[in-house]
Design a protein around this motif. Structure first.
Motif, PDB file in Angstrom:
ATOM      1  N   GLN A   1       0.813  -1.222   0.000  1.00 18.24           N
ATOM      2  CA  GLN A   1       0.000   0.000   0.000  1.00 18.24           C
ATOM      3  C   GLN A   1       0.847   1.272   0.000  1.00 18.24           C
ATOM      4  OE1 GLN A   1      -3.590  -0.148  -0.209  1.00 18.24           O
ATOM      5  NE2 GLN A   1      -2.801  -2.172  -0.766  1.00 18.24           N
ATOM      6  N   ASP A   2       2.153   1.126   0.085  1.00 11.88           N
ATOM      7  CA  ASP A   2       3.027   2.291   0.173  1.00 11.88           C
ATOM      8  C   ASP A   2       2.903   3.253  -1.012  1.00 11.88           C
ATOM      9  OD1 ASP A   2       5.385   3.574   1.695  1.00 11.88           O
ATOM     10  OD2 ASP A   2       6.159   3.386  -0.347  1.00 11.88           O
ATOM     11  N   PRO A   3       2.682   2.783  -2.255  1.00 16.02           N
ATOM     12  CA  PRO A   3       2.565   3.746  -3.361  1.00 16.02           C
ATOM     13  C   PRO A   3       1.491   4.812  -3.145  1.00 16.02           C
ATOM     14  CG  PRO A   3       2.883   1.555  -4.238  1.00 16.02           C
ATOM     15  CD  PRO A   3       2.716   1.392  -2.752  1.00 16.02           C
ATOM     16  N   TYR A   4       0.368   4.432  -2.549  1.00 14.75           N
ATOM     17  CA  TYR A   4      -0.666   5.425  -2.257  1.00 14.75           C
ATOM     18  C   TYR A   4      -0.107   6.550  -1.383  1.00 14.75           C
ATOM     19  CZ  TYR A   4      -4.606   2.606  -3.987  1.00 14.75           C
ATOM     20  OH  TYR A   4      -5.490   1.911  -4.769  1.00 14.75           O
ATOM     21  N   PHE A   5       0.691   6.162  -0.414  1.00 15.06           N
ATOM     22  CA  PHE A   5       1.106   7.151   0.572  1.00 15.06           C
ATOM     23  C   PHE A   5       2.413   7.846   0.192  1.00 15.06           C
ATOM     24  CE2 PHE A   5      -1.658   4.048   2.718  1.00 15.06           C
ATOM     25  CZ  PHE A   5      -2.737   4.906   2.881  1.00 15.06           C
ATOM     26  N   ARG A   6       3.148   7.295  -0.768  1.00  6.12           N
ATOM     27  CA  ARG A   6       4.219   8.082  -1.372  1.00  6.12           C
ATOM     28  C   ARG A   6       3.606   9.298  -2.065  1.00  6.12           C
ATOM     29  NH1 ARG A   6       6.339   3.033  -3.188  1.00  6.12           N
ATOM     30  NH2 ARG A   6       6.071   3.509  -5.413  1.00  6.12           N
ATOM     31  N   MET A   7       2.516   9.062  -2.788  1.00 11.92           N
ATOM     32  CA  MET A   7       1.810  10.165  -3.429  1.00 11.92           C
ATOM     33  C   MET A   7       1.281  11.150  -2.385  1.00 11.92           C
ATOM     34  SD  MET A   7      -1.747  10.143  -5.601  1.00 11.92           S
ATOM     35  CE  MET A   7      -2.664  10.291  -4.048  1.00 11.92           C
ATOM     36  N   THR A   8       0.689  10.601  -1.308  1.00 11.75           N
ATOM     37  CA  THR A   8       0.122  11.438  -0.246  1.00 11.75           C
ATOM     38  C   THR A   8       1.191  12.325   0.393  1.00 11.75           C
ATOM     39  OG1 THR A   8      -1.446   9.650   0.222  1.00 11.75           O
ATOM     40  CG2 THR A   8      -1.239  11.391   1.872  1.00 11.75           C
ATOM     41  N   ARG A   9       2.328  11.737   0.687  1.00  8.90           N
ATOM     42  CA  ARG A   9       3.406  12.487   1.328  1.00  8.90           C
ATOM     43  C   ARG A   9       3.998  13.530   0.387  1.00  8.90           C
ATOM     44  NH1 ARG A   9       6.356  10.665   5.545  1.00  8.90           N
ATOM     45  NH2 ARG A   9       8.303  10.880   4.377  1.00  8.90           N
ATOM     46  N   ASP A  10       3.995  13.231  -0.901  1.00  7.20           N
ATOM     47  CA  ASP A  10       4.503  14.188  -1.872  1.00  7.20           C
ATOM     48  C   ASP A  10       3.601  15.415  -1.975  1.00  7.20           C
ATOM     49  OD1 ASP A  10       6.293  14.930  -4.179  1.00  7.20           O
ATOM     50  OD2 ASP A  10       4.388  14.785  -5.245  1.00  7.20           O
ATOM     51  N   VAL A  11       2.298  15.202  -1.900  1.00 15.11           N
ATOM     52  CA  VAL A  11       1.353  16.295  -2.106  1.00 15.11           C
ATOM     53  C   VAL A  11       1.103  17.086  -0.818  1.00 15.11           C
ATOM     54  CG1 VAL A  11      -0.845  15.126  -1.581  1.00 15.11           C
ATOM     55  CG2 VAL A  11      -0.757  16.812  -3.413  1.00 15.11           C
ATOM     56  N   ALA A  12       1.362  16.492   0.342  1.00 16.50           N
ATOM     57  CA  ALA A  12       1.012  17.125   1.618  1.00 16.50           C
ATOM     58  C   ALA A  12       1.590  18.533   1.778  1.00 16.50           C
ATOM     59  CB  ALA A  12       1.452  16.230   2.784  1.00 16.50           C
ATOM     60  N   PRO A  13       2.886  18.764   1.541  1.00 15.19           N
ATOM     61  CA  PRO A  13       3.420  20.127   1.734  1.00 15.19           C
ATOM     62  C   PRO A  13       2.756  21.153   0.829  1.00 15.19           C
ATOM     63  CG  PRO A  13       5.203  18.522   1.583  1.00 15.19           C
ATOM     64  CD  PRO A  13       3.957  17.814   1.168  1.00 15.19           C
ATOM     65  N   ARG A  14       2.370  20.760  -0.378  1.00 10.62           N
ATOM     66  CA  ARG A  14       1.728  21.697  -1.291  1.00 10.62           C
ATOM     67  C   ARG A  14       0.340  22.098  -0.814  1.00 10.62           C
ATOM     68  NH1 ARG A  14       1.961  18.605  -6.708  1.00 10.62           N
ATOM     69  NH2 ARG A  14       2.819  16.861  -5.534  1.00 10.62           N
ATOM     70  N   LEU A  15      -0.265  21.268   0.042  1.00 15.20           N
ATOM     71  CA  LEU A  15      -1.575  21.588   0.603  1.00 15.20           C
ATOM     72  C   LEU A  15      -1.456  22.221   1.985  1.00 15.20           C
ATOM     73  CD1 LEU A  15      -3.544  18.334  -0.362  1.00 15.20           C
ATOM     74  CD2 LEU A  15      -3.329  20.477  -1.646  1.00 15.20           C
ATOM     75  N   GLY A  16      -0.232  22.366   2.473  1.00 16.79           N
ATOM     76  CA  GLY A  16      -0.039  22.912   3.810  1.00 16.79           C
ATOM     77  C   GLY A  16      -0.314  21.907   4.907  1.00 16.79           C
ATOM     78  N   TYR A  17      -0.246  20.604   4.584  1.00 15.90           N
ATOM     79  CA  TYR A  17      -0.533  19.547   5.548  1.00 15.90           C
ATOM     80  C   TYR A  17       0.749  18.824   5.955  1.00 15.90           C
ATOM     81  CZ  TYR A  17      -5.497  19.976   4.262  1.00 15.90           C
ATOM     82  OH  TYR A  17      -6.772  20.434   4.046  1.00 15.90           O
ATOM     83  N   ARG A  18       0.663  18.116   7.069  1.00 16.40           N
ATOM     84  CA  ARG A  18       1.782  17.311   7.537  1.00 16.40           C
ATOM     85  C   ARG A  18       1.833  16.003   6.774  1.00 16.40           C
ATOM     86  NH1 ARG A  18       2.522  18.312  13.842  1.00 16.40           N
ATOM     87  NH2 ARG A  18       4.093  16.743  13.457  1.00 16.40           N
ATOM     88  N   LYS A  19       3.024  15.534   6.508  1.00 10.89           N
ATOM     89  CA  LYS A  19       3.167  14.226   5.885  1.00 10.89           C
ATOM     90  C   LYS A  19       2.798  13.127   6.889  1.00 10.89           C
ATOM     91  CE  LYS A  19       6.996  15.373   2.749  1.00 10.89           C
ATOM     92  NZ  LYS A  19       8.371  14.989   2.334  1.00 10.89           N
ATOM     93  N   PRO A  20       2.010  12.146   6.473  1.00 10.05           N
ATOM     94  CA  PRO A  20       1.744  11.029   7.384  1.00 10.05           C
ATOM     95  C   PRO A  20       2.984  10.161   7.544  1.00 10.05           C
ATOM     96  CG  PRO A  20       0.838  10.557   5.218  1.00 10.05           C
ATOM     97  CD  PRO A  20       1.340  11.979   5.173  1.00 10.05           C
ATOM     98  N   ALA A  21       3.113   9.541   8.708  1.00 10.48           N
ATOM     99  CA  ALA A  21       4.149   8.538   8.937  1.00 10.48           C
ATOM    100  C   ALA A  21       3.562   7.166   8.629  1.00 10.48           C
ATOM    101  CB  ALA A  21       4.635   8.596  10.380  1.00 10.48           C
ATOM    102  N   LEU A  22       4.421   6.232   8.244  1.00 10.02           N
ATOM    103  CA  LEU A  22       3.971   4.883   7.911  1.00 10.02           C
ATOM    104  C   LEU A  22       4.826   3.848   8.607  1.00 10.02           C
ATOM    105  CD1 LEU A  22       3.383   6.662   5.089  1.00 10.02           C
ATOM    106  CD2 LEU A  22       2.582   4.422   4.356  1.00 10.02           C
TER     107      LEU A  22
END
Length: 398
Positions: free
Chosen positions: A242-263
């Motif tokens: 499931q990591d590919p989903y959250f690689r995308m999530t972590r990449d986009v988080a700073p652009r939205l002003g959000y914290r990157k999730p930990a896994l």
């Protein structure tokens, strides 16, 4: 580091995607390919120190083997900042199998050890969109119903109702949608195609879905659960596919002003037939389901569990069995909690003092009471209990 597109075979021929796992997976190579960080004994010891509890045997035995920013999450926790957990289930069968249990068993441990809230996503939409079945025989409603059935298995794992929110995408999507749209706006088709290997012939729902799985990693997707406007860090326990989903999530988080999730990632739970790939609900003979009877468990283990033993008793007594290939031993590593007993079995089997039939009997004795207990607890879960876990309400955040 440049990652291979998801679904590209590695040099050993294995393929790991959110929808397919084939071949013998080299986890060290997977760490290098995905760009994750090995989970060290130092981090495990730190978890023990912060929680005041012995680390779960999944941690002690390296079943959860890799992470992204777990150390930073523990830094924040040590400084008084609480986090929430996020995991999920894609409903594709009426009952969960043993492999599906792994993230839920571990997530319950994390919830109890850290006393933190948890959100559990039922991706009934994903299973409908990615299904190879005809829509007439497998409509969206069938996956919604499977999600309701799976929720009873999940609740039976013993989660704290005051700290747990269980939701189905088909029902909760309105609350997720603002963040889903923000994520979709920030990710191009070429990016999502590079990550997931989508084809031009894929339906547009597949292409849009990764944003739906990404959104729960941001606490603002749950305004009624976490009334505070302050961002709450997120930790996602999941299988490494499931990591590919959250690689995308972590990449986009700073652009939205959000914290990157930990896994924190787990290894795959192998099918009965051998230690390649992962257990699949689509092949009933490769899987032991939570609904299987004691007799079915014994039959599946004895008939289908791949043996690491020798061809004859004489050879086995002389050379011993191969624990790395033996499925009964591999399953005991997941479900037998007693470290000393597991080591005794390993030593006895690998030296030939224990035969293949005997190690299978050990596994049966381990699984039968565990599943009987889960079945009894599931039987006690009512529709009203499901409604309560799915009710939108504030969760306890200490």
């Amino acid at each position: 580091m440049t990652e291979k597109p998801t679904g590209t075979p590695s040099s050993d021929g294995s393929v790991v995607t959110p929808w397919q796992v084939t071949g013998a997976v080299d986890y060290d190579r997977l760490i290098a390919t995905f760009g994750t960080t090995p989970l060290t004994s130092t981090l495990v010891e730190r978890v023990e120190r912060l929680t005041g509890k012995k680390a779960h045997h999944f941690l002690r035995r390296g079943i959860f083997f890799s992470h992204r920013d777990l150390d930073q999450l523990l830094d924040a926790y040590e400084n008084g900042q609480r986090f929430y957990l996020y995991t999920g289930r894609g409903p594709s069968s009426e009952a969960l199998h043993l492999g599906h249990l792994i993230p839920f068993i571990f997530t319950k441990y994390l919830q109890d050890a850290f006393r933190v809230p948890l959100v559990i996503q039922l991706t009934d939409d994903e299973k409908f969109l990615f299904s190879k079945h005809d829509v007439s025989s497998h409509p969206l409603e069938s996956y919604i119903q499977l999600g309701r059935e799976n929720s009873k298995d999940i609740i039976a794992c013993g989660f704290d109702r005051e700290r747990t929110f269980l939701f189905a995408d088909s029902d909760y999507i309105g609350w997720l949608y603002p963040n889903v749209v923000r994520i979709q706006r920030a990710v191009s088709f070429s990016q999502v195609r590079g990550i997931f290997g989508f084809q031009h012939s894929d339906n547009i729902g597949k292409i849009a879905f990764p944003a739906v799985q990404a959104a729960p990693a941001f606490s603002s997707s749950f305004p009624h659960l976490f009334p505070t406007k302050q961002q709450i860090p997120c930790l996602i326990p999941c299988a490494v596919d499931q990591d590919p989903y959250f690689r995308m999530t972590r990449d986009v988080a700073p652009r939205l002003g959000y914290r990157k999730p930990a896994l924190i990632h787990s290894k795959f739970f192998p099918p009965l037939q051998g230690a390649e790939g992962k257990m699949s609900a689509s092949d009933p003979n490769s899987a032991i389901f939570l609904s299987d009877s004691a007799a079915q468990i014994r039959k599946k283990v004895n008939k289908y569990a791949f043996s690491g033993g020798r061809d004859t008793v004489e050879e086995h007594r002389l050379y011993g069995g191969d624990c790395a290939r033996d499925i009964a031993f591999q399953y005991l590593c997941f479900f037998l909690e007693d470290d000393d007993r597991l080591e005794d079995i390993r030593e006895a089997y690998s030296t030939g003092r224990m035969l293949s039939g005997e190690i299978k009997a050990e596994l049966v004795r381990c699984l039968q009471p565990m599943l009987a207990d889960l079945q009894a607890r599931r039987q006690a879960v009512s529709n009203a209990d499901v409604e309560e876990f799915m009710r939108i309400r504030p969760l306890i955040v200490e």
